[in-house]
Motif scaffolding. Structure first.
Motif, mmCIF file in Angstrom:
data_model
loop_
_atom_site.group_PDB
_atom_site.id
_atom_site.type_symbol
_atom_site.label_atom_id
_atom_site.label_comp_id
_atom_site.label_asym_id
_atom_site.label_seq_id
_atom_site.Cartn_x
_atom_site.Cartn_y
_atom_site.Cartn_z
ATOM 1 N N GLY A 162 29.838 2.734 26.284
ATOM 2 C CA GLY A 162 31.247 2.512 26.591
ATOM 3 C C GLY A 162 31.484 2.203 28.055
ATOM 4 N N PHE A 163 32.637 1.588 28.298
ATOM 5 C CA PHE A 163 33.033 1.180 29.643
ATOM 6 C C PHE A 163 34.448 1.664 29.897
ATOM 7 C CE2 PHE A 163 29.748 -1.479 28.108
ATOM 8 C CZ PHE A 163 28.953 -1.765 29.198
ATOM 9 N N GLY A 164 34.618 2.411 30.970
ATOM 10 C CA GLY A 164 35.921 2.972 31.280
ATOM 11 C C GLY A 164 36.270 4.077 30.306
ATOM 12 N N THR A 165 37.419 4.692 30.519
ATOM 13 C CA THR A 165 37.856 5.764 29.635
ATOM 14 C C THR A 165 39.371 5.874 29.669
ATOM 15 O OG1 THR A 165 37.541 8.097 29.075
ATOM 16 C CG2 THR A 165 37.617 7.555 31.407
ATOM 17 N N TYR A 166 39.914 6.362 28.595
ATOM 18 C CA TYR A 166 41.348 6.667 28.553
ATOM 19 C C TYR A 166 41.540 7.946 27.764
ATOM 20 C CZ TYR A 166 41.563 4.809 23.755
ATOM 21 O OH TYR A 166 41.364 4.592 22.410
ATOM 22 N N HIS A 167 42.650 8.611 28.038
ATOM 23 C CA HIS A 167 42.978 9.846 27.332
ATOM 24 C C HIS A 167 44.147 9.550 26.402
ATOM 25 C CE1 HIS A 167 43.041 14.154 26.673
ATOM 26 N NE2 HIS A 167 44.368 14.064 26.655
ATOM 27 N N TYR A 168 43.981 9.858 25.132
ATOM 28 C CA TYR A 168 45.044 9.627 24.153
ATOM 29 C C TYR A 168 45.563 10.952 23.617
ATOM 30 C CZ TYR A 168 41.300 10.523 20.819
ATOM 31 O OH TYR A 168 40.272 11.109 20.129
ATOM 32 N N LYS A 169 46.802 10.920 23.177
ATOM 33 C CA LYS A 169 47.391 12.080 22.508
ATOM 34 C C LYS A 169 48.324 11.544 21.437
ATOM 35 C CE LYS A 169 49.633 16.489 23.108
ATOM 36 N NZ LYS A 169 50.071 17.508 24.067
ATOM 37 N N TYR A 170 48.029 11.903 20.184
ATOM 38 C CA TYR A 170 48.825 11.449 19.052
ATOM 39 C C TYR A 170 49.984 12.403 18.784
ATOM 40 C CZ TYR A 170 44.713 8.536 18.090
ATOM 41 O OH TYR A 170 43.685 7.642 18.180
ATOM 42 N N ALA A 171 50.962 11.929 18.050
ATOM 43 C CA ALA A 171 52.115 12.751 17.679
ATOM 44 C C ALA A 171 51.679 14.008 16.930
ATOM 45 C CB ALA A 171 53.087 11.936 16.835
ATOM 46 N N SER A 172 50.552 13.917 16.232
ATOM 47 C CA SER A 172 50.029 15.072 15.472
ATOM 48 C C SER A 172 49.528 16.188 16.384
ATOM 49 C CB SER A 172 48.874 14.619 14.581
ATOM 50 O OG SER A 172 47.773 14.219 15.396
ATOM 51 N N GLY A 173 49.366 15.846 17.676
ATOM 52 C CA GLY A 173 48.824 16.821 18.618
ATOM 53 C C GLY A 173 47.354 16.591 18.914
ATOM 54 N N HIS A 174 46.691 15.790 18.075
ATOM 55 C CA HIS A 174 45.280 15.475 18.307
ATOM 56 C C HIS A 174 45.163 14.655 19.589
ATOM 57 C CE1 HIS A 174 41.095 14.588 17.377
ATOM 58 N NE2 HIS A 174 41.355 13.344 17.726
ATOM 59 N N GLU A 175 44.218 15.020 20.434
ATOM 60 C CA GLU A 175 44.009 14.269 21.664
ATOM 61 C C GLU A 175 42.541 14.240 22.027
ATOM 62 O OE1 GLU A 175 45.385 16.143 25.448
ATOM 63 O OE2 GLU A 175 46.163 17.688 24.108
ATOM 64 N N GLY A 176 42.198 13.325 22.901
ATOM 65 C CA GLY A 176 40.815 13.210 23.338
ATOM 66 C C GLY A 176 40.630 12.053 24.289
ATOM 67 N N ASP A 177 39.397 11.776 24.597
ATOM 68 C CA ASP A 177 39.032 10.669 25.479
ATOM 69 C C ASP A 177 38.200 9.670 24.695
ATOM 70 O OD1 ASP A 177 40.169 11.741 27.922
ATOM 71 O OD2 ASP A 177 38.576 13.246 27.828
ATOM 72 N N ALA A 178 38.316 8.405 25.083
ATOM 73 C CA ALA A 178 37.554 7.346 24.425
ATOM 74 C C ALA A 178 37.300 6.233 25.444
ATOM 75 C CB ALA A 178 38.330 6.792 23.228
ATOM 76 N N PRO A 179 36.288 5.405 25.206
ATOM 77 C CA PRO A 179 36.045 4.282 26.117
ATOM 78 C C PRO A 179 37.086 3.181 25.913
ATOM 79 C CG PRO A 179 34.437 4.276 24.342
ATOM 80 C CD PRO A 179 35.263 5.509 24.169
#
Length: 140
Positions: A53-70
């Motif tokens: 992967g290249f770069g990263t972002y942090h997401y957070k869904y309405a369900s409360g699930h969150e994490g990091d991904a490239p």
């Protein structure tokens, strides 16, 4: 809440690529690392055991699930090279129609080898994925 299975690791990208058995996939992977690093400006990192992967972002869904991904990634799998990128629906089909020989799923694009695709279209897809995800999930 369940933990994400695919997280950034300290594993060696070079070691992983050198272990790819198929020489075409191995050489294509080296070229993709060069191209994606140049296109994104980010250093390649291993995500899980088999995704580069290249770069990263942090997401957070309405369900409360969150994490990091490239922001953009690929994996040289046995069946095909899998690309992971985020394209807006209005651009996705047009770009895929110009990409060349590929298959696509909901979030992945599969190719057999770089020689089958239009590199300029891939570069555009890489740049758009980074741009789109940075708009959706602005860097902190």
């Amino acid at each position: 809440m369940a933990q994400n299975k695919t997280t950034e690791t300290e594993n060696s990208v070079t070691h992983f690529i050198n272990a790819v058995e198929d020489s075409t996939k191995r050489n294509d992977s080296l070229e993709l690392v060069r191209l994606m690093q140049q296109q994104t400006g980010y250093t390649p990192k291993m995500w899980g055991a088999a995704i580069i992967g290249f770069g990263t972002y942090h997401y957070k869904y309405a369900s409360g699930h969150e994490g990091d991904a490239p922001l953009v990634a690929f994996s040289p799998r046995k069946a095909a090279i899998s690309f992971y990128c985020y394209l807006e629906p209005e651009n996705r089909e047009e770009l895929l129609s110009q990409l060349g020989k590929h298959k696509s799923g909901k979030g992945c694009i599969y190719i057999q080898k770089i020689a089958d695709i239009n590199i300029e279209v891939l570069k555009k897809m890489i740049s758009l994925s980074v741009e789109n995800l940075n708009k959706l999930y602005p860097p902190q």
